[in-house]
Motif scaffolding. Sequence first.
Motif, PDB file in Angstrom:
ATOM      1  N   SER A  69     -47.544  33.527  42.320  1.00 42.49           N
ATOM      2  CA  SER A  69     -48.602  33.439  41.302  1.00 42.49           C
ATOM      3  C   SER A  69     -48.985  31.992  41.061  1.00 42.49           C
ATOM      4  O   SER A  69     -50.163  31.642  41.005  1.00 42.49           O
ATOM      5  CB  SER A  69     -48.139  34.048  39.986  1.00 42.49           C
TER       6      SER A  69
ATOM      7  N   TYR B 248     -50.711  30.595  44.141  1.00 43.50           N
ATOM      8  CA  TYR B 248     -52.043  31.189  44.254  1.00 43.50           C
ATOM      9  C   TYR B 248     -53.020  30.519  43.294  1.00 43.50           C
ATOM     10  O   TYR B 248     -54.116  30.115  43.663  1.00 43.50           O
ATOM     11  CB  TYR B 248     -51.937  32.682  43.945  1.00 43.50           C
ATOM     12  N   MET B 249     -52.582  30.381  42.041  1.00 37.93           N
ATOM     13  CA  MET B 249     -53.446  29.777  41.021  1.00 37.93           C
ATOM     14  C   MET B 249     -53.727  28.320  41.371  1.00 37.93           C
ATOM     15  O   MET B 249     -54.838  27.825  41.179  1.00 37.93           O
ATOM     16  CB  MET B 249     -52.745  29.871  39.659  1.00 37.93           C
TER      17      MET B 249
ATOM     18  N   LEU C 242     -56.317  28.285  44.163  1.00 38.47           N
ATOM     19  CA  LEU C 242     -57.617  28.718  43.651  1.00 38.47           C
ATOM     20  C   LEU C 242     -58.257  27.602  42.826  1.00 38.47           C
ATOM     21  O   LEU C 242     -59.439  27.292  42.967  1.00 38.47           O
ATOM     22  CB  LEU C 242     -57.410  29.961  42.788  1.00 38.47           C
TER      23      LEU C 242
ATOM     24  N   PHE D 187     -61.763  25.652  43.680  1.00 37.74           N
ATOM     25  CA  PHE D 187     -62.939  25.702  42.810  1.00 37.74           C
ATOM     26  C   PHE D 187     -63.263  24.347  42.177  1.00 37.74           C
ATOM     27  O   PHE D 187     -64.421  23.990  42.071  1.00 37.74           O
ATOM     28  CB  PHE D 187     -62.782  26.788  41.740  1.00 37.74           C
TER      29      PHE D 187
ATOM     30  N   THR E 252     -66.826  37.308  44.073  1.00 35.98           N
ATOM     31  CA  THR E 252     -65.608  36.547  44.345  1.00 35.98           C
ATOM     32  C   THR E 252     -64.370  37.290  43.855  1.00 35.98           C
ATOM     33  O   THR E 252     -63.371  37.389  44.575  1.00 35.98           O
ATOM     34  CB  THR E 252     -65.687  35.166  43.660  1.00 35.98           C
TER      35      THR E 252
ATOM     36  N   LEU F  24     -61.276  38.686  46.229  1.00 40.55           N
ATOM     37  CA  LEU F  24     -59.894  38.246  46.032  1.00 40.55           C
ATOM     38  C   LEU F  24     -59.029  39.330  45.412  1.00 40.55           C
ATOM     39  O   LEU F  24     -57.856  39.097  45.128  1.00 40.55           O
ATOM     40  CB  LEU F  24     -59.863  37.000  45.133  1.00 40.55           C
TER      41      LEU F  24
ATOM     42  N   TYR G 169     -55.488  40.062  46.628  1.00 38.29           N
ATOM     43  CA  TYR G 169     -54.499  38.977  46.660  1.00 38.29           C
ATOM     44  C   TYR G 169     -54.109  38.492  45.270  1.00 38.29           C
ATOM     45  O   TYR G 169     -53.046  37.949  45.073  1.00 38.29           O
ATOM     46  CB  TYR G 169     -55.040  37.798  47.473  1.00 38.29           C
ATOM     47  N   THR G 170     -55.033  38.649  44.312  1.00 38.27           N
ATOM     48  CA  THR G 170     -54.779  38.106  42.980  1.00 38.27           C
ATOM     49  C   THR G 170     -53.656  38.869  42.294  1.00 38.27           C
ATOM     50  O   THR G 170     -53.762  40.079  42.107  1.00 38.27           O
ATOM     51  CB  THR G 170     -56.041  38.204  42.105  1.00 38.27           C
ATOM     52  N   PRO G 171     -52.575  38.186  41.941  1.00 44.33           N
ATOM     53  CA  PRO G 171     -51.504  38.885  41.216  1.00 44.33           C
ATOM     54  C   PRO G 171     -52.030  39.398  39.879  1.00 44.33           C
ATOM     55  O   PRO G 171     -52.803  38.725  39.202  1.00 44.33           O
ATOM     56  CB  PRO G 171     -50.447  37.792  41.000  1.00 44.33           C
TER      57      PRO G 171
ATOM     58  N   ARG H   4     -50.760  39.797  36.935  1.00 39.64           N
ATOM     59  CA  ARG H   4     -50.498  39.149  35.655  1.00 39.64           C
ATOM     60  C   ARG H   4     -51.316  37.863  35.450  1.00 39.64           C
ATOM     61  O   ARG H   4     -51.464  37.416  34.330  1.00 39.64           O
ATOM     62  CB  ARG H   4     -49.003  38.918  35.447  1.00 39.64           C
ATOM     63  N   ILE H   5     -51.838  37.293  36.516  1.00 46.27           N
ATOM     64  CA  ILE H   5     -52.653  36.089  36.298  1.00 46.27           C
ATOM     65  C   ILE H   5     -54.134  36.343  36.587  1.00 46.27           C
ATOM     66  O   ILE H   5     -54.915  35.417  36.721  1.00 46.27           O
ATOM     67  CB  ILE H   5     -52.153  34.892  37.155  1.00 46.27           C
TER      68      ILE H   5
ATOM     69  N   MET I 144     -56.727  34.741  34.215  1.00 46.87           N
ATOM     70  CA  MET I 144     -56.792  33.298  34.396  1.00 46.87           C
ATOM     71  C   MET I 144     -57.671  32.986  35.612  1.00 46.87           C
ATOM     72  O   MET I 144     -58.549  32.126  35.566  1.00 46.87           O
ATOM     73  CB  MET I 144     -55.374  32.777  34.624  1.00 46.87           C
ATOM     74  N   ALA I 145     -57.413  33.716  36.691  1.00 46.46           N
ATOM     75  CA  ALA I 145     -58.185  33.497  37.912  1.00 46.46           C
ATOM     76  C   ALA I 145     -59.665  33.808  37.672  1.00 46.46           C
ATOM     77  O   ALA I 145     -60.551  33.049  38.088  1.00 46.46           O
ATOM     78  CB  ALA I 145     -57.633  34.371  39.035  1.00 46.46           C
TER      79      ALA I 145
ATOM     80  N   LEU J 216     -61.334  31.094  35.694  1.00 51.74           N
ATOM     81  CA  LEU J 216     -61.559  29.914  36.547  1.00 51.74           C
ATOM     82  C   LEU J 216     -62.794  30.122  37.423  1.00 51.74           C
ATOM     83  O   LEU J 216     -63.653  29.234  37.532  1.00 51.74           O
ATOM     84  CB  LEU J 216     -60.327  29.678  37.424  1.00 51.74           C
ATOM     85  N   ILE J 217     -62.876  31.292  38.045  1.00 56.33           N
ATOM     86  CA  ILE J 217     -64.009  31.580  38.932  1.00 56.33           C
ATOM     87  C   ILE J 217     -65.317  31.531  38.149  1.00 56.33           C
ATOM     88  O   ILE J 217     -66.285  30.865  38.542  1.00 56.33           O
ATOM     89  CB  ILE J 217     -63.815  32.967  39.596  1.00 56.33           C
TER      90      ILE J 217
END
Lengths: 212, 207
Positions: free
Chosen positions: A7, A10-11, A14, A18, B58, B62, B65-67, B69-70, B73-74, B77-78
Amino acid sequence: MKKRLFSIFYMFLLTLFFTSVVSAVKLYNEERIAMNQEVKLLRIVLHVLGIAVQEGASPQALSQVFSERVKEIAVKERPLYIGYAENGETITGYAFPVGGQGFWGPISGLAAVDPSATRLLGVAFFKHSETPGLGARITEAWFTKQFEGLSLDPIAGEQKIFYLKAAGTGQAANELDAVTGATGTSRAVESFLNRELDHFLKGIWPEVKKKR
Amino acid sequence: MAKPLKSSRIFVRGLWDDNPVLRQVLGICSTLAVTNLLVNTLVMNAGLIFTVTMSCLTVSLLRKYTPMRIRMMAQTLIIASYVIIVDICIAAYLPDISEALGPYVGLIITNCIVMGRCEAFARNNPPWPSFLDGLAMSLGYSAVLLTIALIREPLGFGTVLGFRIMPAGFTPWTIMIMAPGAFFTLGLLAWFLKAYFPQVTETNKER
């Protein structure tokens, strides 16, 4: 544990991706944005000095007028814009930056005085974070127009050059209309603009007079 | 959400059945703020359409792949990245409009429509339907904003896109320039829709 690490990784990736893209876009446009802001400043300097420019004049035309009619000098490390009449010799006014804490954030603007610094030629605010439709109305013409011709001599016995009163209740010439619904912003403007005008008259104006 | 939706169905939902502004009552803040002049509305709409469609696309790309629990947050950000890009481009190429829109372009980040679509649709659906869903929802938003702007600008300024359309003696309604004008217009529109087309409102329980 592995999942958590993934996690974070990955973050991280990302975010890296970005922010890189955003930074690239920002870098590519930075110059253009800076130019836009410069043109905006030129336009406002000309406006407070009462130098007429054609509506929708191109940036080139603006800087042309600016270079002919305005001279920028620094007095006590603060910029001072001297406005000249069309003949290029007679001084028509002095413009200087004013600013202070607004209700939500800093407010920047410009004020201009006549050649003898007895009256205001105008004020304009160009950077602020006040509420649109409420505090942000300080940039509107009805508000700034009130300052045109305002006497800079405080009326005997009063400390401030001007006061902002609830719209329509002002009695004296130095009691101007506040923005209805934006008491905080109005108070802030009254406070910092009075302070800045006072600072100009006492600190900067004597220097300007010496230089003439 | 289980079975795949047809493209036409996605569009009908975004524009009408589940219209984000009138049916889901999302994005009201910007609706009130940027509809006093049609030109501002158009730029705001373009910004939102870009942000929603690209964010949905987007997030959907993703999604595997995006877990879990986050994921929020992702998504944030996007969304924020796309919004900042829009904001920079408007400031660079349309400085006057950038000023008129003030903080509202930046506030697209917190516009519930964007996150709402990413959470409710894009993270569970393949890229193409997600892209269409984002497009449909943002077009639905745009349609409502344009309608309101088309009511407010003529009444508040007497113009449409800056061209005078009202007769010379017309007195502009100051209230239409201010946020309450949009509030009344939006309220009347929502009421009209609910009163005359009530059957569809029950299909929307996504919020």
